[in-house]
Design a protein around this motif. Structure first.
Motif, mmCIF file in Angstrom:
data_model
loop_
_atom_site.group_PDB
_atom_site.id
_atom_site.type_symbol
_atom_site.label_atom_id
_atom_site.label_comp_id
_atom_site.label_asym_id
_atom_site.label_seq_id
_atom_site.Cartn_x
_atom_site.Cartn_y
_atom_site.Cartn_z
ATOM 1 N N MET A 162 1.014 -1.124 -0.034
ATOM 2 C CA MET A 162 -0.049 -0.155 0.054
ATOM 3 C C MET A 162 0.675 1.358 0.062
ATOM 4 S SD MET A 162 -2.772 1.058 2.934
ATOM 5 C CE MET A 162 -2.697 -0.491 3.376
ATOM 6 N N ARG A 163 0.555 2.261 -0.976
ATOM 7 C CA ARG A 163 1.362 3.414 -0.767
ATOM 8 C C ARG A 163 0.348 4.577 -0.300
ATOM 9 N NH1 ARG A 163 5.742 2.747 -4.188
ATOM 10 N NH2 ARG A 163 5.602 0.773 -5.579
ATOM 11 N N ALA A 164 1.089 5.657 -0.051
ATOM 12 C CA ALA A 164 0.564 6.786 0.647
ATOM 13 C C ALA A 164 -0.525 7.563 -0.407
ATOM 14 C CB ALA A 164 1.518 7.809 1.220
ATOM 15 N N GLY A 165 0.006 7.467 -1.499
ATOM 16 C CA GLY A 165 -0.991 8.156 -2.699
ATOM 17 C C GLY A 165 -2.357 7.450 -2.699
ATOM 18 N N GLU A 166 -2.439 6.109 -2.401
ATOM 19 C CA GLU A 166 -3.536 5.589 -2.518
ATOM 20 C C GLU A 166 -4.592 5.831 -1.365
ATOM 21 O OE1 GLU A 166 -3.170 1.303 -2.756
ATOM 22 O OE2 GLU A 166 -1.050 1.378 -3.351
ATOM 23 N N LEU A 167 -4.161 6.475 -0.331
ATOM 24 C CA LEU A 167 -4.970 6.982 0.905
ATOM 25 C C LEU A 167 -5.253 8.520 0.952
ATOM 26 C CD1 LEU A 167 -3.186 4.798 3.607
ATOM 27 C CD2 LEU A 167 -5.111 4.240 2.414
ATOM 28 N N LEU A 168 -4.067 9.183 0.454
ATOM 29 C CA LEU A 168 -4.130 10.629 0.375
ATOM 30 C C LEU A 168 -5.573 11.110 -0.454
ATOM 31 C CD1 LEU A 168 -0.723 11.678 0.571
ATOM 32 C CD2 LEU A 168 -2.377 11.752 2.542
ATOM 33 N N GLY A 169 -6.428 12.007 -0.027
ATOM 34 C CA GLY A 169 -7.369 12.490 -0.928
ATOM 35 C C GLY A 169 -8.676 11.517 -0.744
ATOM 36 N N ARG A 170 -8.533 10.466 -0.135
ATOM 37 C CA ARG A 170 -9.844 9.581 -0.032
ATOM 38 C C ARG A 170 -10.740 10.322 1.197
ATOM 39 N NH1 ARG A 170 -9.703 4.431 -2.959
ATOM 40 N NH2 ARG A 170 -7.738 4.621 -3.823
ATOM 41 N N THR A 171 -12.182 9.864 0.974
ATOM 42 C CA THR A 171 -13.144 10.424 1.768
ATOM 43 C C THR A 171 -13.127 9.323 3.122
ATOM 44 O OG1 THR A 171 -14.357 11.400 0.427
ATOM 45 C CG2 THR A 171 -15.371 11.115 2.353
ATOM 46 N N ALA A 172 -12.797 9.658 4.456
ATOM 47 C CA ALA A 172 -12.887 9.140 5.439
ATOM 48 C C ALA A 172 -14.170 9.190 6.336
ATOM 49 C CB ALA A 172 -11.563 9.285 6.369
ATOM 50 N N TYR A 173 -14.628 8.011 6.701
ATOM 51 C CA TYR A 173 -16.043 7.906 7.540
ATOM 52 C C TYR A 173 -15.435 7.214 8.820
ATOM 53 C CZ TYR A 173 -18.361 9.268 3.302
ATOM 54 O OH TYR A 173 -18.790 10.076 2.229
ATOM 55 N N ASP A 174 -16.317 7.336 9.737
ATOM 56 C CA ASP A 174 -16.073 6.493 11.203
ATOM 57 C C ASP A 174 -16.802 5.263 10.986
ATOM 58 O OD1 ASP A 174 -18.607 7.165 11.682
ATOM 59 O OD2 ASP A 174 -18.265 8.261 13.345
ATOM 60 N N LEU A 175 -16.901 4.201 12.029
ATOM 61 C CA LEU A 175 -17.371 3.078 11.810
ATOM 62 C C LEU A 175 -18.898 3.282 11.790
ATOM 63 C CD1 LEU A 175 -14.914 1.105 14.150
ATOM 64 C CD2 LEU A 175 -14.757 1.285 11.595
ATOM 65 N N HIS A 176 -19.521 4.393 12.148
ATOM 66 C CA HIS A 176 -21.040 4.621 11.906
ATOM 67 C C HIS A 176 -21.584 5.149 10.985
ATOM 68 C CE1 HIS A 176 -21.218 3.070 16.355
ATOM 69 N NE2 HIS A 176 -20.049 4.123 16.554
ATOM 70 N N GLY A 177 -20.298 5.432 10.082
ATOM 71 C CA GLY A 177 -20.786 6.073 8.793
ATOM 72 C C GLY A 177 -20.984 7.439 8.410
ATOM 73 N N ARG A 178 -20.480 8.117 9.876
ATOM 74 C CA ARG A 178 -20.432 9.361 9.510
ATOM 75 C C ARG A 178 -19.358 10.165 8.952
ATOM 76 N NH1 ARG A 178 -22.335 8.867 15.482
ATOM 77 N NH2 ARG A 178 -19.892 8.499 15.857
ATOM 78 N N ARG A 179 -19.369 11.192 8.247
ATOM 79 C CA ARG A 179 -18.073 11.666 7.609
ATOM 80 C C ARG A 179 -17.196 12.326 8.385
ATOM 81 N NH1 ARG A 179 -16.271 16.150 4.449
ATOM 82 N NH2 ARG A 179 -15.477 15.229 2.357
ATOM 83 N N LEU A 180 -16.015 12.069 8.211
ATOM 84 C CA LEU A 180 -14.891 12.642 9.012
ATOM 85 C C LEU A 180 -13.926 13.908 8.296
ATOM 86 C CD1 LEU A 180 -13.337 9.423 10.588
ATOM 87 C CD2 LEU A 180 -14.971 11.216 11.603
ATOM 88 N N GLY A 181 -14.042 13.627 6.788
ATOM 89 C CA GLY A 181 -13.252 14.399 6.037
ATOM 90 C C GLY A 181 -12.645 13.674 5.038
ATOM 91 N N ARG A 182 -11.531 14.414 4.473
ATOM 92 C CA ARG A 182 -10.496 13.979 3.668
ATOM 93 C C ARG A 182 -9.318 13.714 4.160
ATOM 94 N NH1 ARG A 182 -12.582 12.930 -1.385
ATOM 95 N NH2 ARG A 182 -13.994 14.605 -1.966
ATOM 96 N N VAL A 183 -8.723 12.594 3.987
ATOM 97 C CA VAL A 183 -7.298 12.276 4.206
ATOM 98 C C VAL A 183 -6.296 13.176 3.627
ATOM 99 C CG1 VAL A 183 -5.615 10.236 4.436
ATOM 100 C CG2 VAL A 183 -8.100 9.752 4.722
ATOM 101 N N PRO A 194 -13.559 5.573 -2.064
ATOM 102 C CA PRO A 194 -13.590 4.155 -2.326
ATOM 103 C C PRO A 194 -12.439 3.420 -1.286
ATOM 104 C CG PRO A 194 -12.625 5.245 -4.174
ATOM 105 C CD PRO A 194 -13.058 6.490 -3.148
ATOM 106 N N PRO A 195 -12.831 2.121 -1.051
ATOM 107 C CA PRO A 195 -12.095 1.448 -0.319
ATOM 108 C C PRO A 195 -10.733 1.140 -0.999
ATOM 109 C CG PRO A 195 -14.190 0.279 -0.708
ATOM 110 C CD PRO A 195 -14.170 1.597 -1.630
ATOM 111 N N VAL A 196 -9.757 0.836 0.129
ATOM 112 C CA VAL A 196 -8.532 0.489 -0.452
ATOM 113 C C VAL A 196 -8.140 -0.938 0.077
ATOM 114 C CG1 VAL A 196 -6.172 0.891 -0.013
ATOM 115 C CG2 VAL A 196 -7.562 2.965 -0.290
ATOM 116 N N PRO A 197 -7.817 -1.769 -0.860
ATOM 117 C CA PRO A 197 -7.472 -3.209 -0.387
ATOM 118 C C PRO A 197 -6.342 -3.428 0.423
ATOM 119 C CG PRO A 197 -7.502 -3.105 -2.857
ATOM 120 C CD PRO A 197 -7.685 -1.714 -2.153
ATOM 121 N N GLY A 198 -6.526 -4.031 1.586
ATOM 122 C CA GLY A 198 -5.592 -4.245 2.755
ATOM 123 C C GLY A 198 -5.529 -3.016 3.633
ATOM 124 N N PHE A 199 -6.266 -2.140 3.658
ATOM 125 C CA PHE A 199 -6.259 -1.017 4.508
ATOM 126 C C PHE A 199 -6.916 -1.391 5.648
ATOM 127 C CE2 PHE A 199 -8.517 2.615 6.648
ATOM 128 C CZ PHE A 199 -7.475 3.324 6.935
#
Length: 105
Positions: free
Chosen positions: A1-22, A90-95
């Protein structure tokens, strides 16, 4: 996994609430000397990642007051969240902890 695969993704908590962008990643060394992703820095606004969080007063208390003030203002909406409490879209495999037995990257 590379940092570029995670940066800019939308992050949600485990309850589905939007946290923001990585906007940044936090890695720490384990007992075996390998680096492990532990936390993500997420920002609610596009400008939250501009501060770099390293020049903010909590990380670097010295320096010109104007730079510290601007960094504090820009990073207001950003926070550090444990990686295992985040779901990315979108999901990242192995995250969040990579694939078992996989090599780096």
């Amino acid at each position: 996994m590379r940092a570029g695969e995670l940066l800019g993704r939308t992050a949600y908590d485990l309850h589905g609430r939007r946290l923001g962008r990585v906007v940044d990643l936090v890695v720490r060394g384990g007992p075996d000397g390998r680096l492990r992703l532990t936390d993500l820095v997420v920002a609610r606004h596009w400008y939250g990642g501009m501060s770099g969080r390293l020049i903010g007063p909590e990380r670097h208390p010295s320096g010109p007051w104007l730079i510290r003030g601007v960094a504090r203002l820009l990073s207001r909406g950003s926070r550090q969240v444990p990686a295992d409490l985040v779901r990315l879209v979108p999901p990242v495999p192995g995250f969040p902890f990579g694939e078992p037995g996989g090599g780096p990257g």
